[in-house]
Scaffold this motif. Structure first.
Motif, short mmCIF file in Angstrom:
data_model
loop_
_atom_site.label_atom_id
_atom_site.label_comp_id
_atom_site.label_asym_id
_atom_site.label_seq_id
_atom_site.Cartn_x
_atom_site.Cartn_y
_atom_site.Cartn_z
N ASN A 103 25.81 59.30 85.83
CA ASN A 103 25.73 58.95 87.25
C ASN A 103 25.73 57.44 87.47
OD1 ASN A 103 25.77 61.62 87.98
ND2 ASN A 103 23.56 61.78 88.25
N ASP A 107 28.47 55.49 89.61
CA ASP A 107 28.04 54.64 90.73
C ASP A 107 28.46 53.18 90.57
OD1 ASP A 107 26.92 56.85 91.94
OD2 ASP A 107 24.86 56.38 91.33
N HIS A 151 28.92 63.77 96.57
CA HIS A 151 28.10 63.18 95.51
C HIS A 151 27.12 64.19 94.91
CE1 HIS A 151 26.44 59.90 93.21
NE2 HIS A 151 25.23 60.29 93.56
#
Length: 157
Positions: A103, A107, A151
């Motif tokens: 993640n 990101d 997301h």
């Protein structure tokens, strides 16, 4: 002194896996990997082989993240722990850590490499139903909006 081989010890197997997790995943984010390589000196040294060496992004990158995760979990499950309840806890610790690293890289803003098959909007962005097959072995099959997958949706292997 512990006479058990290094790769047969539970916690050292876990430590080796988490210390190289980001490097393994960086192989699928070449821009971020190059930036980090240019700006930071190597900090991860592999010690579970023939001798110490700097860990590389390319280490086992060709196997894909799905097979890597399965291999790491199998190694943890095959390893010996002194604590009777450690093994399942360590497997879950690894899984949680791998998700957090993945993640964080997502990101970073660099798009993971992969192939998309599906619908596009008038602006040429992914929108509607589509399947993204990522270079690391992950697959997202679902809805897209303005070029992005929701997301909160996890990709499956």
């Amino acid at each position: 002194y512990n006479s058990r081989p290094y790769l047969a010890r539970g916690w050292t197997t876990f430590e080796s896996a988490v210390s190289t997790e980001a490097l393994a995943r960086l192989a699928y984010f070449p821009g971020l990997g190059k930036l980090l390589e240019e700006r930071l000196p190597p900090k991860v040294v592999e010690i579970d082989g023939a001798g110490p060496r700097v860990a590389e992004m390319e280490d086992r990158a060709d196997e894909g993240m799905g097979p890597r995760n399965k291999r790491v979990i199998a190694a943890i499950e095959a390893a010996s722990f002194t604590g009777k309840g450690d093994k399942p806890v360590v497997v879950e610790l690894y899984r949680a850590y791998a998700i957090k690293v993945n993640n964080a890289l997502i990101d970073s803003g660099e798009a993971a490499q992969g192939e998309y098959e599906g619908e596009y909007n008038a602006a040429g962005e992914r929108e509607g139903r589509g399947v993204m097959r990522y270079a690391d072995g992950d697959v997202y099959d679902g809805e897209w909006k303005a070029g992005r997958a929701p997301h909160a949706v996890r990709r499956r292997r």
